[in-house]
Scaffold this active site. Structure first.
Site, PDB file in Angstrom:
ATOM      1  N   SER A 187      -8.174  -4.588   5.167  1.00 18.01           N
ATOM      2  CA  SER A 187      -8.771  -4.317   3.845  1.00 18.01           C
ATOM      3  C   SER A 187      -9.191  -5.592   3.099  1.00 18.01           C
ATOM      4  CB  SER A 187      -7.812  -3.476   2.985  1.00 18.01           C
ATOM      5  OG  SER A 187      -7.478  -2.277   3.629  1.00 18.01           O
ATOM      6  N   GLU A 223     -12.541  -4.317  -4.159  1.00 16.14           N
ATOM      7  CA  GLU A 223     -12.986  -2.927  -3.950  1.00 16.14           C
ATOM      8  C   GLU A 223     -12.211  -1.945  -4.834  1.00 16.14           C
ATOM      9  OE1 GLU A 223     -12.295  -5.099  -1.415  1.00 16.14           O
ATOM     10  OE2 GLU A 223     -14.378  -5.432  -0.800  1.00 16.14           O
ATOM     11  N   ASN A 224     -11.019  -2.328  -5.276  1.00 13.97           N
ATOM     12  CA  ASN A 224     -10.245  -1.436  -6.145  1.00 13.97           C
ATOM     13  C   ASN A 224     -10.909  -1.218  -7.511  1.00 13.97           C
ATOM     14  OD1 ASN A 224      -7.017  -2.600  -4.898  1.00 13.97           O
ATOM     15  ND2 ASN A 224      -8.165  -0.787  -4.305  1.00 13.97           N
ATOM     16  N   ASP A 252       0.829  -1.214   0.000  1.00  8.62           N
ATOM     17  CA  ASP A 252       0.000   0.000   0.000  1.00  8.62           C
ATOM     18  C   ASP A 252       0.864   1.266   0.000  1.00  8.62           C
ATOM     19  OD1 ASP A 252      -2.366   1.398  -0.018  1.00  8.62           O
ATOM     20  OD2 ASP A 252      -2.665   1.288   2.154  1.00  8.62           O
ATOM     21  N   HIS A 295       2.352   3.458  -8.983  1.00  9.09           N
ATOM     22  CA  HIS A 295       2.179   2.032  -9.295  1.00  9.09           C
ATOM     23  C   HIS A 295       3.368   1.526 -10.117  1.00  9.09           C
ATOM     24  CE1 HIS A 295      -1.698   2.375  -7.558  1.00  9.09           C
ATOM     25  NE2 HIS A 295      -2.270   3.003  -8.568  1.00  9.09           N
ATOM     26  N   GLU A 300       1.254 -13.114  12.577  1.00  8.18           N
ATOM     27  CA  GLU A 300       1.825 -11.942  13.242  1.00  8.18           C
ATOM     28  C   GLU A 300       1.683 -10.773  12.274  1.00  8.18           C
ATOM     29  OE1 GLU A 300       2.876 -11.802  16.317  1.00  8.18           O
ATOM     30  OE2 GLU A 300       2.541 -13.955  16.599  1.00  8.18           O
ATOM     31  N   ARG A 346       0.157   7.782  -2.629  1.00  2.02           N
ATOM     32  CA  ARG A 346       0.742   8.842  -1.787  1.00  2.02           C
ATOM     33  C   ARG A 346       2.201   9.080  -2.138  1.00  2.02           C
ATOM     34  NH1 ARG A 346      -1.106   6.068   3.516  1.00  2.02           N
ATOM     35  NH2 ARG A 346      -1.771   4.520   1.990  1.00  2.02           N
ATOM     36  N   ASN A 349       1.244   3.485  -2.915  1.00  2.00           N
ATOM     37  CA  ASN A 349       1.761   3.927  -4.218  1.00  2.00           C
ATOM     38  C   ASN A 349       1.273   5.329  -4.581  1.00  2.00           C
ATOM     39  OD1 ASN A 349       2.704   1.347  -4.320  1.00  2.00           O
ATOM     40  ND2 ASN A 349       1.401   0.666  -6.000  1.00  2.00           N
ATOM     41  N   ARG A 363      -4.865  -1.632   8.907  1.00  2.00           N
ATOM     42  CA  ARG A 363      -6.088  -2.396   8.658  1.00  2.00           C
ATOM     43  C   ARG A 363      -5.803  -3.519   7.656  1.00  2.00           C
ATOM     44  NH1 ARG A 363      -7.465   2.814   6.806  1.00  2.00           N
ATOM     45  NH2 ARG A 363      -7.032   3.091   4.587  1.00  2.00           N
ATOM     46  N   ARG A 419      -0.938   9.405  -9.641  1.00  2.00           N
ATOM     47  CA  ARG A 419      -0.945   8.154  -8.877  1.00  2.00           C
ATOM     48  C   ARG A 419      -0.315   6.974  -9.622  1.00  2.00           C
ATOM     49  NH1 ARG A 419      -4.116   7.475  -4.618  1.00  2.00           N
ATOM     50  NH2 ARG A 419      -4.375   5.316  -5.228  1.00  2.00           N
TER      51      ARG A 419
END
Ligand code: IPE
Ligand code: IPE
Ligand code: MG
Length: 247
Positions: A197, A68-69, A21, A38, A208, A25, A23, A195, A34
């Site tokens: 997701s 969801e993407n 996660d 990627h 872990e 930002r 990419n 999270r 964006r």
């Protein structure tokens, strides 16, 4: 900075799962769009895959695109699918050279034809490789996977092949996309989000969790080493007491 020498190779996690996660930002911080993030995430994938295989990890699962993407802007989805196609076809040689088998989990039928074709070809070509299995989670979500498993089990019950009282945890595991794979012992998420997701909800019951603020395009093998060292310093109790474990 962590190195390979910090890791106890006799106590490696057999299966590491990664939520790649940050990419978007990463690109934004550089004043870019964006999709630039990627594109730069591919280097992190390559380094992580190579490092995991070199260490002797058996399974590496990468969350590349969630169900969801599909709700992202069309432009970004298209760019991601194009990148996926070019990366899979370009990296197949590297997978062969490194004796890595490619697998996938998720709703393959939702992928564009070209993407599905590349993926099927790469999977077939690498099927005999034995050093590590690289699992791409594509158009994947855990609730979708569990729903699919429920349907498969319901069909077996309806046909009389399976009695409801005989459904056990193994029945469920065998009907998930991850059938036959060990559960991940270590789950890594980059970008500072804490999270899951919709990723591997059934499979991570005793994993872990390791979170890092690093954005995915900046993630390198040393970060993987650091996550494994953190994993190896933990006491995994599986419901027992610490005293029971040391007895
Ligand atoms: C992860 O980076 C890649 C995918 C989800 C496909 P993001 O695109 O989610 O980047 P952020 O989280 O918006 O920074
Ligand atoms: C999770 O990242 C999915 C992948 C890394 C492919 P997201 O960026 O989609 O997750 P949320 O929306 O922040 O939870
Ligand atoms: Mg994100």
């Amino acid at each position: 900075m962590f190195s390979k020498e910090d890791i106890n190779l006799d106590a490696l996690p057999k299966h590491i799962a990664v939520i790649m996660d940050g990419n978007g930002r990463w690109a934004k911080m550089k004043g870019k769009i964006r999709t630039f993030g990627h594109e730069n995430g591919v280097k992190a994938v390559r380094d992580t895959v190579e490092a995991a295989a070199e260490l002797g990890v058996s399974y590496l699962t990468l969350y590349a695109f969630s169900t969801e993407n599909w709700n992202r802007p069309k432009y970004e989805i298209n760019a991601l699918m194009t990148l996926l196609v070019s990366t899979i076809s370009k990296e197949t040689k590297t997978l062969m050279d490194n004796n890595i088998r490619l697998e996938s989990i998720g709703d393959m039928s939702a992928l564009p034809k070209k993407c599905m074709k590349e993926l099927l070809e790469a999977k077939a070509k690498t099927a005999g490789n034995t050093r590590m299995t690289l699992v791409l989670a594509l158009s994947y979500s855990s609730r979708w996977e569990i729903k699919e498993a429920m349907q498969k089990i319901a069909i077996q019950v309806k046909s009389g092949e399976l009695q409801p009282e005989n459904i056990n945890e193994a029945t469920i595991a065998e009907n998930l996309n991850t059938a036959g794979m060990p559960d991940p012992e270590l789950l890594i998420r980059t970008s500072g989000e804490h999270r899951i997701s919709n990723f591997l909800l059934w499979q991570i019951s005793y994993a872990e969790l390791y979170f890092t603020d690093k954005l995915w395009p900046d993630f390198r093998r040393e970060d993987l080493y650091e996550a494994i060292v953190s994993y190896q310093r933990r006491e995994r109790r599986f419901g027992k007491t610490s005293e029971q474990l040391s007895a």
